[in-house]
Scaffold this motif. Sequence first.
Motif, PDB file in Angstrom:
ATOM      1  N   ASP A   1       0.827  -1.216   0.000  1.00 26.83           N
ATOM      2  CA  ASP A   1       0.000   0.000   0.000  1.00 26.83           C
ATOM      3  C   ASP A   1       0.856   1.258   0.000  1.00 26.83           C
ATOM      4  O   ASP A   1       1.581   1.527   0.959  1.00 26.83           O
TER       5      ASP A   1
ATOM      6  N   VAL B   1       1.407   5.143   0.380  1.00 27.94           N
ATOM      7  CA  VAL B   1       0.718   6.162   1.171  1.00 27.94           C
ATOM      8  C   VAL B   1       1.286   7.565   0.978  1.00 27.94           C
ATOM      9  O   VAL B   1       0.713   8.536   1.466  1.00 27.94           O
ATOM     10  N   PHE B   2       2.415   7.671   0.285  1.00 27.61           N
ATOM     11  CA  PHE B   2       3.013   8.999   0.107  1.00 27.61           C
ATOM     12  C   PHE B   2       3.967   8.955  -1.076  1.00 27.61           C
ATOM     13  O   PHE B   2       4.698   7.983  -1.249  1.00 27.61           O
TER      14      PHE B   2
ATOM     15  N   GLU C   1       6.597   6.001  -0.718  1.00 29.50           N
ATOM     16  CA  GLU C   1       6.536   5.402   0.603  1.00 29.50           C
ATOM     17  C   GLU C   1       5.315   4.495   0.726  1.00 29.50           C
ATOM     18  O   GLU C   1       4.197   4.911   0.451  1.00 29.50           O
TER      19      GLU C   1
ATOM     20  N   VAL D   1       3.268   1.720   3.485  1.00 24.07           N
ATOM     21  CA  VAL D   1       2.997   1.764   4.918  1.00 24.07           C
ATOM     22  C   VAL D   1       4.272   1.512   5.703  1.00 24.07           C
ATOM     23  O   VAL D   1       4.572   2.184   6.682  1.00 24.07           O
ATOM     24  N   LYS D   2       5.051   0.535   5.231  1.00 26.71           N
ATOM     25  CA  LYS D   2       6.196   0.074   6.002  1.00 26.71           C
ATOM     26  C   LYS D   2       7.492   0.832   5.743  1.00 26.71           C
ATOM     27  O   LYS D   2       8.310   0.948   6.627  1.00 26.71           O
TER      28      LYS D   2
ATOM     29  N   ILE E   1      -1.532  -4.535   3.859  1.00 29.24           N
ATOM     30  CA  ILE E   1      -1.422  -4.064   5.244  1.00 29.24           C
ATOM     31  C   ILE E   1      -2.614  -3.191   5.645  1.00 29.24           C
ATOM     32  O   ILE E   1      -3.177  -3.354   6.728  1.00 29.24           O
ATOM     33  N   ILE E   2      -3.028  -2.271   4.785  1.00 34.84           N
ATOM     34  CA  ILE E   2      -4.114  -1.359   5.166  1.00 34.84           C
ATOM     35  C   ILE E   2      -5.422  -2.137   5.339  1.00 34.84           C
ATOM     36  O   ILE E   2      -6.154  -1.938   6.322  1.00 34.84           O
TER      37      ILE E   2
ATOM     38  N   GLY F   1       2.960  -6.684   9.337  1.00 32.39           N
ATOM     39  CA  GLY F   1       2.874  -5.287   8.908  1.00 32.39           C
ATOM     40  C   GLY F   1       1.695  -4.596   9.565  1.00 32.39           C
ATOM     41  O   GLY F   1       1.829  -3.498  10.128  1.00 32.39           O
TER      42      GLY F   1
ATOM     43  N   ASP G   1       2.102  -4.101  13.263  1.00 30.74           N
ATOM     44  CA  ASP G   1       2.942  -2.959  13.606  1.00 30.74           C
ATOM     45  C   ASP G   1       2.163  -1.640  13.529  1.00 30.74           C
ATOM     46  O   ASP G   1       2.286  -0.793  14.417  1.00 30.74           O
TER      47      ASP G   1
ATOM     48  N   ARG H   1       1.649  14.689   4.745  1.00 26.77           N
ATOM     49  CA  ARG H   1       1.390  13.259   4.503  1.00 26.77           C
ATOM     50  C   ARG H   1       2.642  12.421   4.649  1.00 26.77           C
ATOM     51  O   ARG H   1       2.556  11.194   4.678  1.00 26.77           O
ATOM     52  N   ALA H   2       3.815  13.068   4.689  1.00 27.85           N
ATOM     53  CA  ALA H   2       5.063  12.305   4.672  1.00 27.85           C
ATOM     54  C   ALA H   2       5.273  11.587   6.004  1.00 27.85           C
ATOM     55  O   ALA H   2       5.346  12.224   7.046  1.00 27.85           O
ATOM     56  N   PRO H   3       5.366  10.245   5.978  1.00 28.42           N
ATOM     57  CA  PRO H   3       5.656   9.525   7.227  1.00 28.42           C
ATOM     58  C   PRO H   3       7.071   9.843   7.707  1.00 28.42           C
ATOM     59  O   PRO H   3       7.956  10.103   6.899  1.00 28.42           O
TER      60      PRO H   3
ATOM     61  N   ARG I   1      10.156   8.126   9.670  1.00 33.70           N
ATOM     62  CA  ARG I   1      10.562   6.751   9.962  1.00 33.70           C
ATOM     63  C   ARG I   1      11.493   6.688  11.162  1.00 33.70           C
ATOM     64  O   ARG I   1      12.059   7.701  11.580  1.00 33.70           O
TER      65      ARG I   1
ATOM     66  N   PHE J   1       2.449   5.112   8.368  1.00 37.85           N
ATOM     67  CA  PHE J   1       1.133   5.625   8.043  1.00 37.85           C
ATOM     68  C   PHE J   1       0.127   4.881   8.919  1.00 37.85           C
ATOM     69  O   PHE J   1       0.163   3.655   8.982  1.00 37.85           O
TER      70      PHE J   1
ATOM     71  N   ARG K   1      14.789  13.866   4.795  1.00 34.39           N
ATOM     72  CA  ARG K   1      15.436  14.136   3.508  1.00 34.39           C
ATOM     73  C   ARG K   1      15.808  15.617   3.345  1.00 34.39           C
ATOM     74  O   ARG K   1      15.491  16.248   2.346  1.00 34.39           O
TER      75      ARG K   1
ATOM     76  N   LYS L   1      14.675  18.218   4.792  1.00 34.93           N
ATOM     77  CA  LYS L   1      13.625  19.210   5.040  1.00 34.93           C
ATOM     78  C   LYS L   1      13.118  19.094   6.462  1.00 34.93           C
ATOM     79  O   LYS L   1      13.024  17.995   7.003  1.00 34.93           O
TER      80      LYS L   1
END
Lengths: 122, 373
Positions: A33, A35-36, A56, A58-59, B43-44, B229, B232, B298-300, B302, B323, B352, B354
Amino acid sequence: MTTKYSEDHEWITVDGDVGTVGITDHAQSQLGDIVFVELPEVGSAVEAGTDAGVVESVKAASDLMTPVSGEITETNDALEAEPSLANSAPTGDGWFFKVKLSDTSELDGLMDEAAYKAFCAD
Amino acid sequence: MSDAQDPAEELKTTPLDALNRELGGRMVPFAGYAMPVQFPAGIIAEHNQTREKASLFDVSHMGQLRLHGESAATALERLVPGNLEGLKPGRMRYSMLTTDAGTIIDDLMVTREVGGLFVVVNASRFDADLPHMEANIGSDVEIEVLGGRALVALQGPAASAALADLAPDAGAMPFMSSLALSIGGIDALVNRSGYTGEDGYEISVAGADAEGLVKKLLADERVEAAGLGARDTLRLEAGLCLYGQDIDDTTTPIEAGLNWTVPKRRREEGGFPGADIIIDQWENGAARKLVGIRPEGRAPARTGTEITLADGTPIGMVTSGAFGPTIGGPVAMGYVRFDAAETGTKLELQVRGKGNPAAVADLPFASHRYFKA
């Protein structure tokens, strides 16, 4: 129009000297999935085989590579707003960017569909 | 738990390996085991299934131990800050093995049984936990490794109804209790607990019975298979710590916000590794604190992302980030300096090159929905 494939699992469909780039169905399936996405700036120069953005799931975050060199002419705003388009329509509405090729001979180094299918099967 | 994996090393498999593959599980190395990170649903979808109905997770990689001896609870209290003596048979508690520095060797679930304890530890820490316990538990307690057993987690609002169809007594079990039950003829140890923030069970069965049990549960239309996944993202939205990321042998329970795991009697009496440090931090606070973080865009963010104040001053690091499907956006946890731990504090996440704006958020992101009798 011809469509070629890279070992980094991008596709490029070329019309004249402008190519539309996205990730393959195989790539989206491996990523899961999405997501970004972070797309390159319109007007920026990109170099074949280097990163031009970020995808990106999910993981995890992965680099988005460009299969050709050139100047970015357009990016997919709809994909930025709805990154799951790269899963649901990777070779259609889920395209990433358009690039004006600086060296069309780079296409010769990419795979055709049959070769790409064989590459994925390995 | 840690993903670190030597590729040359042969992966161990769980008793559900064949079924995981048959169900289309994408197998990845995890803590030395081949484990399904996701099934074809993704996963979603698996995450949402767990929040809306029920999911079944293979967590057989986790270490299962039995500590035999009438004094097992007292003996294990010498290694953990939790109240185990006060645990009645059939009740369970979350605790952790601590070091002399007050940091965490591993977190674990302890169930009081008649004549001993049932303990579940992280797969990635099993090889550290076992010698530590053997060396320090004392001669009155015998440690039995329950190798070859399977552990499955049935999680979600429909978990109770689904399990009660096969084992009627499961439905009324209180949260954090344990019962030996026959599930459609299969003997199992059923614990009402989990790692998703939802109601549910963790079920220990003999390895040979695991596939039969899982097939019975998956035959229920409310239950689908889910992978690590989704586990988590579910635990992250629920604000639950993952060993190796949010807690490890450099973090204390107080820094991790787990003050509730160090009850009054243990603070007064001490008698566990690192007690001085942990009690001091409990009373006076720690220099840093694990908090929830909501990135604005929206950017996860990590694991490993640097956290700064808006002026660029470094104040910490993201330990988990993804996410969050239920939240519908990125969620993260990380350590920040104590004076930046207040909910609403503006942060920047250095992604990255920013500085992405974010803010400290209350945990959990998704409310816990544990069973209340």
